[in-house]
Write a protein that holds these residues in place. Structure first.
Motif, mmCIF file in Angstrom:
data_model
loop_
_atom_site.group_PDB
_atom_site.id
_atom_site.type_symbol
_atom_site.label_atom_id
_atom_site.label_comp_id
_atom_site.label_asym_id
_atom_site.label_seq_id
_atom_site.Cartn_x
_atom_site.Cartn_y
_atom_site.Cartn_z
ATOM 1 N N SER A 12 -20.003 -2.709 -20.716
ATOM 2 C CA SER A 12 -19.322 -2.082 -19.574
ATOM 3 C C SER A 12 -19.046 -3.104 -18.483
ATOM 4 O O SER A 12 -17.993 -3.063 -17.831
ATOM 5 C CB SER A 12 -20.165 -0.933 -19.019
ATOM 6 O OG SER A 12 -20.280 0.091 -19.978
ATOM 7 N N ALA A 13 -19.965 -4.045 -18.287
ATOM 8 C CA ALA A 13 -19.737 -5.115 -17.306
ATOM 9 C C ALA A 13 -18.567 -5.998 -17.738
ATOM 10 O O ALA A 13 -17.743 -6.411 -16.908
ATOM 11 C CB ALA A 13 -21.002 -5.948 -17.131
ATOM 12 N N ILE A 17 -14.851 -6.785 -15.862
ATOM 13 C CA ILE A 17 -14.206 -8.095 -15.681
ATOM 14 C C ILE A 17 -12.765 -8.038 -16.166
ATOM 15 O O ILE A 17 -11.848 -8.523 -15.502
ATOM 16 C CB ILE A 17 -14.997 -9.204 -16.416
ATOM 17 C CG1 ILE A 17 -16.347 -9.422 -15.738
ATOM 18 C CG2 ILE A 17 -14.196 -10.515 -16.467
ATOM 19 C CD1 ILE A 17 -17.303 -10.294 -16.530
ATOM 20 N N LEU A 18 -12.549 -7.433 -17.342
ATOM 21 C CA LEU A 18 -11.188 -7.328 -17.879
ATOM 22 C C LEU A 18 -10.302 -6.451 -17.001
ATOM 23 O O LEU A 18 -9.132 -6.778 -16.780
ATOM 24 C CB LEU A 18 -11.228 -6.780 -19.311
ATOM 25 C CG LEU A 18 -11.928 -7.661 -20.336
ATOM 26 C CD1 LEU A 18 -11.934 -6.979 -21.697
ATOM 27 C CD2 LEU A 18 -11.294 -9.042 -20.415
ATOM 28 N N MET A 19 -10.854 -5.361 -16.483
ATOM 29 C CA MET A 19 -10.065 -4.471 -15.628
ATOM 30 C C MET A 19 -9.684 -5.148 -14.312
ATOM 31 O O MET A 19 -8.654 -4.817 -13.723
ATOM 32 C CB MET A 19 -10.846 -3.186 -15.349
ATOM 33 C CG MET A 19 -11.029 -2.289 -16.562
ATOM 34 S SD MET A 19 -9.501 -1.606 -17.198
ATOM 35 C CE MET A 19 -9.104 -0.443 -15.908
ATOM 36 N N ALA A 20 -10.493 -6.087 -13.866
ATOM 37 C CA ALA A 20 -10.209 -6.800 -12.618
ATOM 38 C C ALA A 20 -9.243 -7.967 -12.814
ATOM 39 O O ALA A 20 -8.695 -8.487 -11.841
ATOM 40 C CB ALA A 20 -11.513 -7.304 -12.000
ATOM 41 N N ILE A 90 -9.603 -15.797 -21.986
ATOM 42 C CA ILE A 90 -9.553 -16.527 -20.714
ATOM 43 C C ILE A 90 -10.296 -15.754 -19.623
ATOM 44 O O ILE A 90 -11.085 -16.337 -18.876
ATOM 45 C CB ILE A 90 -8.087 -16.808 -20.317
ATOM 46 C CG1 ILE A 90 -7.479 -17.822 -21.293
ATOM 47 C CG2 ILE A 90 -7.993 -17.295 -18.874
ATOM 48 C CD1 ILE A 90 -5.973 -17.979 -21.173
ATOM 49 N N ALA A 91 -10.069 -14.456 -19.536
ATOM 50 C CA ALA A 91 -10.713 -13.658 -18.483
ATOM 51 C C ALA A 91 -12.234 -13.713 -18.588
ATOM 52 O O ALA A 91 -12.926 -13.856 -17.573
ATOM 53 C CB ALA A 91 -10.235 -12.211 -18.550
ATOM 54 N N LEU A 92 -12.768 -13.620 -19.795
ATOM 55 C CA LEU A 92 -14.224 -13.593 -19.941
ATOM 56 C C LEU A 92 -14.852 -14.980 -19.839
ATOM 57 O O LEU A 92 -15.865 -15.149 -19.175
ATOM 58 C CB LEU A 92 -14.610 -12.933 -21.272
ATOM 59 C CG LEU A 92 -14.291 -11.446 -21.384
ATOM 60 C CD1 LEU A 92 -14.677 -10.919 -22.752
ATOM 61 C CD2 LEU A 92 -14.971 -10.644 -20.280
ATOM 62 N N THR A 93 -14.248 -15.963 -20.479
ATOM 63 C CA THR A 93 -14.874 -17.294 -20.470
ATOM 64 C C THR A 93 -14.704 -18.012 -19.137
ATOM 65 O O THR A 93 -15.480 -18.911 -18.826
ATOM 66 C CB THR A 93 -14.340 -18.188 -21.609
ATOM 67 O OG1 THR A 93 -12.922 -18.339 -21.486
ATOM 68 C CG2 THR A 93 -14.702 -17.605 -22.967
ATOM 69 N N GLU A 94 -13.718 -17.611 -18.351
ATOM 70 C CA GLU A 94 -13.511 -18.242 -17.049
ATOM 71 C C GLU A 94 -13.949 -17.353 -15.889
ATOM 72 O O GLU A 94 -13.651 -17.650 -14.739
ATOM 73 C CB GLU A 94 -12.045 -18.646 -16.892
ATOM 74 C CG GLU A 94 -11.621 -19.721 -17.878
ATOM 75 C CD GLU A 94 -10.177 -20.175 -17.720
ATOM 76 O OE1 GLU A 94 -9.478 -19.672 -16.809
ATOM 77 O OE2 GLU A 94 -9.757 -21.031 -18.513
ATOM 78 N N SER A 95 -14.664 -16.261 -16.204
ATOM 79 C CA SER A 95 -15.112 -15.364 -15.130
ATOM 80 C C SER A 95 -16.152 -16.059 -14.269
ATOM 81 O O SER A 95 -16.936 -16.872 -14.743
ATOM 82 C CB SER A 95 -15.688 -14.072 -15.712
ATOM 83 O OG SER A 95 -16.883 -14.334 -16.405
ATOM 84 N N ASN A 96 -16.116 -15.756 -12.996
ATOM 85 C CA ASN A 96 -17.052 -16.361 -12.042
ATOM 86 C C ASN A 96 -18.281 -15.475 -11.872
ATOM 87 O O ASN A 96 -18.561 -14.974 -10.796
ATOM 88 C CB ASN A 96 -16.361 -16.591 -10.691
ATOM 89 C CG ASN A 96 -15.300 -17.656 -10.773
ATOM 90 O OD1 ASN A 96 -15.442 -18.616 -11.518
ATOM 91 N ND2 ASN A 96 -14.235 -17.482 -10.030
#
Length: 124
Positions: A12-13, A17-20, A90-96
């Motif tokens: 869910s977390a 991240i993907l939704m943001a 990209i969204a998951l591996t580059e998330s802050n």
């Protein structure tokens, strides 16, 4: 007694991240579903589910938690399915975030007249 932090809700977390992520949202909108999509979903969508959750501990307590989460991109078009899969990567591996996402396997398939990109992430 307060609950200790666990990775049971990590899928869910990851969805949050993907939704943001603006690129993912532009491609998929809000069509990111846990385990199964509603039957009337005709457009591209993403499914996700936690595949594994492991806890390693010592006498002092938990020292490492590892989860694996599978994402399935379902699309009418092959190129489009790859574009969405790349946006997820990209969204998951580059998330802050303090959580580390590592792609450990990826494959593709064709089923029920849909192209499917499967991405398996290990999360620590």
């Amino acid at each position: 007694m307060a609950l200790k932090s666990t990775k049971f809700r990590i899928s869910s977390a990851a969805r949050d991240i993907l939704m943001a992520d603006t690129t993912v949202r532009a491609l998929i909108g809000s069509r990111i579903f846990p385990c199964v999509a509603p039957e009337d979903t005709d457009e591209d969508f993403i499914l996700y589910y936690r595949d594994k959750y492991a806890v390693e501990q010592t006498k002092q307590g938990i020292y490492m938690q590892t989860a694996t989460v599978m994402f399935a991109v379902v699309s009418n078009g092959y190129e489009r399915s790859q574009e969405i899969a790349e946006a997820i990567f990209i969204a998951l591996t580059e998330s802050n975030t303090a959580t580390r996402f590592e792609l450990i396997d990826s494959t593709e398939d064709y089923s029920d007249k849909k192209y499917v990109q499967l991405l398996l992430f290990e999360i620590q």
